[in-house]
Design an enzyme around this catalytic site. Structure first.
Site, PDB file in Angstrom:
ATOM      1  N   ARG A 236       3.106  -0.435  -5.296  1.00 36.51           N
ATOM      2  CA  ARG A 236       2.353   0.680  -4.748  1.00 36.51           C
ATOM      3  C   ARG A 236       1.562   0.225  -3.539  1.00 36.51           C
ATOM      4  O   ARG A 236       1.030  -0.881  -3.504  1.00 36.51           O
ATOM      5  CB  ARG A 236       1.392   1.267  -5.795  1.00 36.51           C
ATOM      6  CG  ARG A 236       2.042   2.189  -6.817  1.00 36.51           C
ATOM      7  CD  ARG A 236       2.496   3.496  -6.165  1.00 36.51           C
ATOM      8  NE  ARG A 236       3.138   4.389  -7.115  1.00 36.51           N
ATOM      9  CZ  ARG A 236       4.439   4.444  -7.349  1.00 36.51           C
ATOM     10  NH1 ARG A 236       5.252   3.601  -6.702  1.00 36.51           N
ATOM     11  NH2 ARG A 236       4.943   5.313  -8.203  1.00 36.51           N
ATOM     12  N   GLU A 265       1.501   7.143   3.229  1.00 41.37           N
ATOM     13  CA  GLU A 265       2.930   7.367   3.475  1.00 41.37           C
ATOM     14  C   GLU A 265       3.167   8.801   3.937  1.00 41.37           C
ATOM     15  O   GLU A 265       2.673   9.734   3.290  1.00 41.37           O
ATOM     16  CB  GLU A 265       3.736   7.071   2.206  1.00 41.37           C
ATOM     17  CG  GLU A 265       3.615   5.620   1.765  1.00 41.37           C
ATOM     18  CD  GLU A 265       4.283   5.320   0.434  1.00 41.37           C
ATOM     19  OE1 GLU A 265       4.370   4.143   0.057  1.00 41.37           O
ATOM     20  OE2 GLU A 265       4.733   6.273  -0.242  1.00 41.37           O
ATOM     21  N   HIS A 287       9.691   3.366   1.388  1.00 44.84           N
ATOM     22  CA  HIS A 287       9.532   3.664  -0.042  1.00 44.84           C
ATOM     23  C   HIS A 287      10.855   4.127  -0.655  1.00 44.84           C
ATOM     24  O   HIS A 287      10.920   5.145  -1.361  1.00 44.84           O
ATOM     25  CB  HIS A 287       8.453   4.735  -0.249  1.00 44.84           C
ATOM     26  CG  HIS A 287       7.874   4.708  -1.642  1.00 44.84           C
ATOM     27  ND1 HIS A 287       6.553   4.952  -1.897  1.00 44.84           N
ATOM     28  CD2 HIS A 287       8.442   4.481  -2.854  1.00 44.84           C
ATOM     29  CE1 HIS A 287       6.327   4.882  -3.206  1.00 44.84           C
ATOM     30  NE2 HIS A 287       7.466   4.596  -3.801  1.00 44.84           N
TER      31      HIS A 287
END
Length: 312
Positions: A236, A265, A287
């Site tokens: 994370r 993000e 991601h």
């Protein structure tokens, strides 16, 4: 299944071109490409089931949806859901457990090899300069082998344990540190974080983002690492302090880093990682370590099963 069940997927884009027909067949299905926080209530008022990958649910949102019975997370991490508020409201929260273990493991191993073997640099050299060189061999950057190295794992859950297994098979000595404080018998030595950082040639992060792990790897932790070591975060954003990492790479205090997750993000143009002066030292991906087609099929089945288990 009861066809009267209303299912709303708030960020369907997050699963790409996945076949969602197994989920659509479970009830009245409505999907939105993506959803902003201010759109959540209007889209979920009649929902029995909400599917969300990264759309957040805070206490106020959950309390304003009395019909809601299940938040089905199209991912593993649950840090964007107020779990206590959900429990108080009688709303089940179910994530997709284990669907990405192998894909994230592969990303982690691949990133370590790419950084140690200087793959970005040598790829660029071969495409741009090798054809004009009089020499068959080029040694512009020193490379290192995984075999015989020490691999430090932060968070020995499903993914961390699989990374440990593969790293051991490749000849690494594996050590780990627990961020939960839970002690249990493992096949690998447990070390305090500082000692793990000092010993390791590769450090990979596989723990959840919690108040305890936010900024877990910051300036002092990076200084504790070997200057020849590499850091990999596929867990994370927020666990690694991005400003401190950028500075460490620019000061050559760290040989390289690979990140698939970020504090914000998508990345903002001002993100300090974009200020790293040697781009060959830093591997970034949006991601998507979890996203091979095979893993997405498994993910869809996890979501379907979570809905079926509640309503059967």
């Amino acid at each position: 299944m009861n066809s009267k069940i209303n299912i709303v997927f708030l960020d369907e884009y997050s699963l790409g071109d996945a076949d969602l027909s197994p989920i659509r067949a479970l009830g009245n299905y409505t999907a939105y490409h993506h959803t902003s926080p201010e759109q959540i209530l209007g889209r979920c008022l009649e929902a029995d089931v909400v599917i969300t990958n990264k759309v957040p649910f805070d206490r106020a949102t959950i309390q304003a949806l009395p019909r809601l019975r299940l938040i089905a997370i199209a991912a593993t991490g649950m840090n964007h859901i107020d779990l206590e508020a959900a429990r108080e409201a009688g709303v089940e929260v179910r994530n997709a457990v284990g669907y990405s273990t192998h894909s994230v493991t592969e990303t982690t191993i691949g990133a370590a090899i790419a950084l140690l073997r200087q793959v970005p640099y040598y790829d660029r050299y071969t495409k741009c300069e090798y054809a004009s060189s009089p020499l068959q061999f080029h040694f512009g950057r020193p490379t290192h082998s995984l075999y015989g190295s020490t691999w430090g794992i932060i968070g020995l859950g499903n993914i961390g344990r699989e990374v440990a297994r593969i790293a051991t098979a490749l000849g690494c000595r594996v050590v780990y540190t627990s961020t939960s404080g839970v002690k249990r018998a493992e096949d690998y030595p447990a070390l305090p974080l500082g000692e793990l950082l000092r010993q390791s040639d590769i450090v990979s992060i596989h723990c959840p983002l919690t108040p305890r792990t936010r900024d877990l790897i910051a300036r002092e932790e990076l200084k504790a690492m070997k200057p020849t070591a590499v850091l990999i975060n596929v867990a994370r954003g927020g666990i690694v302090n991005e400003q401190a990492l950028s500075e460490a790479l620019n000061r050559n205090e760290l040989a390289g880093a690979a990140l698939d997750v970020f504090t914000e993000e998508p990345l903002t143009p001002s993100n300090p990682l974009l200020q790293v002066t040697d781009p060959d030292k830093l591997l970034l991906s949006p991601h998507n370590a979890w996203s091979p087609c095979e893993s997405v099929v498994t993910l869809v089945e996890c979501i379907r099963q979570n809905i079926v288990n509640l309503f059967k």
